[in-house]
Design an enzyme around this catalytic site. Structure first.
Site, PDB file in Angstrom:
ATOM      1  N   HIS A  49     -10.729  -2.390  11.395  1.00 17.32           N
ATOM      2  CA  HIS A  49      -9.640  -3.245  10.893  1.00 17.32           C
ATOM      3  C   HIS A  49      -9.427  -4.385  11.896  1.00 17.32           C
ATOM      4  O   HIS A  49      -8.440  -4.414  12.620  1.00 17.32           O
ATOM      5  CB  HIS A  49      -8.378  -2.385  10.741  1.00 17.32           C
ATOM      6  CG  HIS A  49      -7.257  -3.051  10.004  1.00 17.32           C
ATOM      7  ND1 HIS A  49      -5.941  -2.646  10.163  1.00 17.32           N
ATOM      8  CD2 HIS A  49      -7.223  -4.065   9.108  1.00 17.32           C
ATOM      9  CE1 HIS A  49      -5.159  -3.381   9.383  1.00 17.32           C
ATOM     10  NE2 HIS A  49      -5.915  -4.263   8.745  1.00 17.32           N
ATOM     11  N   TYR A  91      -1.637  -3.418  -6.850  1.00 18.17           N
ATOM     12  CA  TYR A  91      -1.396  -4.157  -5.624  1.00 18.17           C
ATOM     13  C   TYR A  91      -2.536  -4.104  -4.599  1.00 18.17           C
ATOM     14  O   TYR A  91      -3.029  -3.021  -4.289  1.00 18.17           O
ATOM     15  CB  TYR A  91      -0.107  -3.655  -4.933  1.00 18.17           C
ATOM     16  CG  TYR A  91       0.218  -4.578  -3.799  1.00 18.17           C
ATOM     17  CD1 TYR A  91       0.846  -5.787  -4.043  1.00 18.17           C
ATOM     18  CD2 TYR A  91      -0.206  -4.303  -2.512  1.00 18.17           C
ATOM     19  CE1 TYR A  91       1.053  -6.690  -3.027  1.00 18.17           C
ATOM     20  CE2 TYR A  91      -0.001  -5.196  -1.489  1.00 18.17           C
ATOM     21  CZ  TYR A  91       0.629  -6.394  -1.752  1.00 18.17           C
ATOM     22  OH  TYR A  91       0.825  -7.287  -0.742  1.00 18.17           O
ATOM     23  N   ARG A 145       0.843  -1.192   0.000  1.00 18.94           N
ATOM     24  CA  ARG A 145       0.000   0.000   0.000  1.00 18.94           C
ATOM     25  C   ARG A 145       0.883   1.248   0.000  1.00 18.94           C
ATOM     26  O   ARG A 145       1.996   1.240   0.505  1.00 18.94           O
ATOM     27  CB  ARG A 145      -0.920   0.013   1.233  1.00 18.94           C
ATOM     28  CG  ARG A 145      -2.082  -0.969   1.127  1.00 18.94           C
ATOM     29  CD  ARG A 145      -2.992  -0.882   2.341  1.00 18.94           C
ATOM     30  NE  ARG A 145      -2.315  -1.325   3.535  1.00 18.94           N
ATOM     31  CZ  ARG A 145      -1.780  -0.546   4.445  1.00 18.94           C
ATOM     32  NH1 ARG A 145      -1.864   0.775   4.346  1.00 18.94           N
ATOM     33  NH2 ARG A 145      -1.163  -1.050   5.481  1.00 18.94           N
ATOM     34  N   SER A 175      -1.455  -3.611  10.254  1.00 17.34           N
ATOM     35  CA  SER A 175      -1.093  -4.495   9.149  1.00 17.34           C
ATOM     36  C   SER A 175       0.143  -5.322   9.488  1.00 17.34           C
ATOM     37  O   SER A 175       1.114  -4.795  10.039  1.00 17.34           O
ATOM     38  CB  SER A 175      -0.817  -3.657   7.902  1.00 17.34           C
ATOM     39  OG  SER A 175      -1.967  -2.899   7.595  1.00 17.34           O
ATOM     40  N   ARG A 211       1.934 -12.142  -0.640  1.00 17.24           N
ATOM     41  CA  ARG A 211       0.597 -12.475  -0.121  1.00 17.24           C
ATOM     42  C   ARG A 211       0.022 -13.702  -0.806  1.00 17.24           C
ATOM     43  O   ARG A 211       0.405 -14.062  -1.911  1.00 17.24           O
ATOM     44  CB  ARG A 211      -0.350 -11.286  -0.374  1.00 17.24           C
ATOM     45  CG  ARG A 211       0.074  -9.987   0.317  1.00 17.24           C
ATOM     46  CD  ARG A 211      -0.704  -9.760   1.576  1.00 17.24           C
ATOM     47  NE  ARG A 211      -0.142  -8.695   2.401  1.00 17.24           N
ATOM     48  CZ  ARG A 211      -0.701  -8.302   3.547  1.00 17.24           C
ATOM     49  NH1 ARG A 211      -1.810  -8.858   3.984  1.00 17.24           N
ATOM     50  NH2 ARG A 211      -0.133  -7.357   4.274  1.00 17.24           N
ATOM     51  N   LYS A 230      -9.731  -2.283   1.599  1.00 22.41           N
ATOM     52  CA  LYS A 230      -9.467  -1.155   2.487  1.00 22.41           C
ATOM     53  C   LYS A 230     -10.206   0.104   2.032  1.00 22.41           C
ATOM     54  O   LYS A 230     -10.706   0.885   2.857  1.00 22.41           O
ATOM     55  CB  LYS A 230      -7.955  -0.890   2.590  1.00 22.41           C
ATOM     56  CG  LYS A 230      -7.171  -2.052   3.231  1.00 22.41           C
ATOM     57  CD  LYS A 230      -7.789  -2.485   4.496  1.00 22.41           C
ATOM     58  CE  LYS A 230      -7.065  -3.435   5.421  1.00 22.41           C
ATOM     59  NZ  LYS A 230      -5.946  -4.210   5.086  1.00 22.41           N
ATOM     60  N   CYS A 253       0.552  -7.583  11.760  1.00 21.52           N
ATOM     61  CA  CYS A 253       0.794  -7.710  13.198  1.00 21.52           C
ATOM     62  C   CYS A 253      -0.004  -8.853  13.823  1.00 21.52           C
ATOM     63  O   CYS A 253      -0.219  -8.873  15.035  1.00 21.52           O
ATOM     64  CB  CYS A 253       0.512  -6.400  13.919  1.00 21.52           C
ATOM     65  SG  CYS A 253       1.725  -5.123  13.529  1.00 21.52           S
ATOM     66  N   ASP A 267      -9.539  -9.706   8.804  1.00 25.70           N
ATOM     67  CA  ASP A 267      -9.021  -8.360   8.506  1.00 25.70           C
ATOM     68  C   ASP A 267     -10.019  -7.231   8.763  1.00 25.70           C
ATOM     69  O   ASP A 267      -9.617  -6.162   9.201  1.00 25.70           O
ATOM     70  CB  ASP A 267      -8.563  -8.302   7.037  1.00 25.70           C
ATOM     71  CG  ASP A 267      -7.606  -7.148   6.748  1.00 25.70           C
ATOM     72  OD1 ASP A 267      -6.639  -6.974   7.522  1.00 25.70           O
ATOM     73  OD2 ASP A 267      -7.817  -6.430   5.764  1.00 25.70           O
TER      74      ASP A 267
END
Ligand code: GTP
Ligand code: SPV
Ligand code: MN
Length: 582
Positions: free
Chosen positions: A226, A197, A69, A248, A364, A206, A250, A275
């Site tokens: 989130h 991406y 991002r 993110s 990912r 998001k 974590c 998420d």
């Protein structure tokens, strides 16, 4: 074609602006997906992986300058600058629209323009919201098909309801200088250019489900967060659902599908989401939550049999891998996976550890949620699941204890607002720098954080059986730089304590910063952490916390007059208690 005039007209306008060669309305069917896969294999967008070990799995290699991002070029375009707040980049809407219009002009020449109707949340849920993404990236279409309920059923809901979020996306020429992710929350519109991406391009995720949805949620009285959603079922068959916000990379995906240590015989973990969580008060005064997504877009590095066996199990078929390495027999590979030595790195070059990792650190996987062994059908429940506890957490090497409980909802909002975390590879920029990341929403809140905290504080008036709020930290390190807490499956021990607290079954060590467990109340059977370390993880260093509180104050003061007075009052209470205990 659609009977919705607004959508039909918008598609025509976009097509006149971008000049695509073809227009394809996505139905979401298997045949459509197969055609898409075939064309991507032909164009090189997809590389076939070993179809014997990984049927239906493909590798996608992003442009090396487009792997995360891009927060510095992500904007909230509200008519008033203050509505976006110090937490967002802001651009004046007319100027932003003009800038994007110039970039979009003719950008789809020679390409197919895909119209992707999608529904965030179960198709028949009143909590769900729809959108349409127009994109020139077949990779985006293939991802949206797993991440959302995409295609005919979503279009039918849009035609029935009339409202949808408009998302326009073009990969453009992937020039970082011509890359912008614009949000117009007042118009329910997203415009993204120049990146293929993840969070920059899969606009349902998001951009819609957090930035636009958080803005809508404020006016409509709900929360778009989130957060993962996980169900913990005891041997007696009682299930508690926990929603947890970590920044993110974590640990949300890992916590959402953890496998408990051996002695938790008879306990079950149910994955609802990893998420994003949309929550609203129910008639019983509790918060009820849905996961708006239907797939996982998870961090590959570190995913291993020892840490996240459920994730590994779901990645054997029908998955897209983005920017991972490849082994000699053409299987996907990333750092931490196993002892194999890959032959090709994420750029497609021969693997050379001197040059860098085989998998890009933010590589990912994309996979349908139903492939997860711990997936729960409750993820399809139109009414959602009731939340017993909300957990905030960051990546903090020092200071922050393993777990603490807030004294009240208001104090819990302060705990969330005070969150900080070391930055990760999920966004471009430096890694490992501690920054404030309130509620793990710093990159994702579509409006001024001061107004967002005010909104959180209104929930004491909206619901009379709110979840308890906790804060965790799996990432404390010792002087040698080793993690002090084993994490992963062992986080179950903390979840058990949280549930015991919700049920009022264990006591608490009241401290100035919150309620900490009595060390004996954390299940330590077969725990790989000695009791001295556990005690250290549950200590409060008053002097260091006083300094932290002053940093939090400085951070909150940026929000000026719009900051709810209640937040400073809560912080003053903590500061006073710390001075008294010193
Ligand atoms: P996003 O998809 O970016 O929102 O990330 P996420 O919050 O879902 O993070 P994820 O679960 O993918 O974990 C990110 C990284 O943290 C991985 O490399 C994990 O192996 C690591 N990690 C996750 N949980 C733990 C934990 O309990 N302890 C430690 N030490 N590392 C963890
Ligand atoms: C995150 O960065 O928090 C992610 C990946 O979950 S992305 O879809 O790129 O936002
Ligand atoms: Mn995320």
């Amino acid at each position: 074609m659609t009977s919705n005039q607004v959508l039909q007209q918008w598609v025509e306008e976009v097509s006149e602006l971008t000049h695509p060669e073809n227009i394809h309305w996505c139905s979401g069917s298997d045949e459509e997906n197969q055609q898409l896969v075939d064309s991507m294999l032909a164009s090189g967008d997809f590389i076939e992986l070993n179809q014997e070990t990984h049927p239906g799995c493909y590798l996608h290699r992003s442009d090396p300058n487009d792997v995360a991002r891009v927060e510095q070029v992500t904007y909230i375009c509200t008519s008033q600058r203050d509505d976006a707040g110090p937490n967002n980049n802001w651009m004046e809407p007319a100027g932003a629209r003009a800038k994007m219009r110039a970039l979009y002009a003719g950008c789809m020449r020679g390409r197919t323009m895909y119209i992707v109707p999608y529904c965030m949340g179960p198709i028949d849920s009143p909590l769900s919201r729809c959108g349409v993404e127009i994109t020139d990236s077949p990779y985006v279409v293939a991802n949206m098909r797993m991440m959302t309920r995409m295609g005919s059923a979503a279009l039918a809901r849009i035609e029935r309801e009339g409202t949808f979020v408009k998302g326009l996306h073009s990969i453009g020429d992937l020039d970082p200088e011509r890359r912008f992710i614009m949000h117009f929350p007042e118009e329910l519109m997203i415009q993204s250019f120049g990146s293929g991406y993840g969070g920059n391009a899969l606009l349902g995720k998001k951009c819609h489900a957090l930035r636009i949805a958080s803005f809508q949620a404020r006016t409509e009285g709900w929360l778009a967060e989130h957060m993962l959603i996980v169900g913990v079922e005891s041997p007696r068959g009682e299930t508690h659902y926990i929603a947890a916000a970590f920044p993110s990379a974590c640990g949300k995906t890992n916590l959402a599908m953890l496998i408990p240590p051996a002695q938790y015989d008879g306990w079950k973990i149910w994955t609802i989401g990893d998420d994003i969580c949309w929550m609203q008060p129910g008639e019983d005064g509790r918060l009820w939550a849905i996961n708006p997504e239907s797939g996982f877009f998870g961090v590959a590095p570190g995913t291993a049999a020892g840490t996240n066996p459920n994730a590994l199990a779901m990645l054997n078929s029908n998955a897209i891998f983005t920017n991972v390495g490849v082994t000699a027999d053409n299987q996907p590979w990333w750092e931490g996976k196993d002892d194999e030595v890959p032959v090709t790195d994420w750029r497609g070059n021969p693997y050379d550890p001197e040059v860098g990792p085989a998998a890009q650190p933010n590589s990912r996987f994309t996979v349908p949620m139903k492939q997860c062994p711990s997936y729960s059908d409750e993820a399809e429940n139109p009414g959602g699941v009731p939340i017993s506890a909300i957990v905030f957490g960051g990546r903090r090497e020092r200071l922050v204890p393993l777990v603490m409980e807030s004294k009240s909802w208001q104090h819990g909002v302060l705990l969330g607002a005070s969150m900080a975390s070391e930055t990760t590879a999920a966004a471009t920029g430096a890694v490992g720098v501690v920054r404030r990341d309130p509620m793990a929403m710093k990159p994702f809140c579509g409006y001024n954080f001061a107004d967002y905290w005010s909104h959180w504080l209104t929930f004491t008036n909206r619901a009379d059986n709110l979840p308890s709020i906790f804060h965790v930290n799996w990432f404390r390190k010792d002087q040698d730089g080793n993690f002090m807490w084993p994490g992963f499956g062992d986080n179950m021990r903390v979840l058990e304590w949280i549930i015991n607290r919700c049920k009022g079954e264990v006591g608490i060590n009241e401290t100035p910063i919150g309620g900490l467990p009595l060390p004996a109340d954390i299940n330590s059977t077969d725990l790989d952490t000695d009791s001295a370390t556990l005690e250290q993880l549950l200590e409060v260093d008053s002097a260091a916390w006083s300094a932290e509180v002053e940093q939090i104050r400085e951070y909150l003061e940026q929000y000026g007059d719009r900051l709810p007075a209640r937040m400073i009052a809560e912080l003053d209470k903590v500061a006073a208690a710390l001075s008294a205990s010193a």
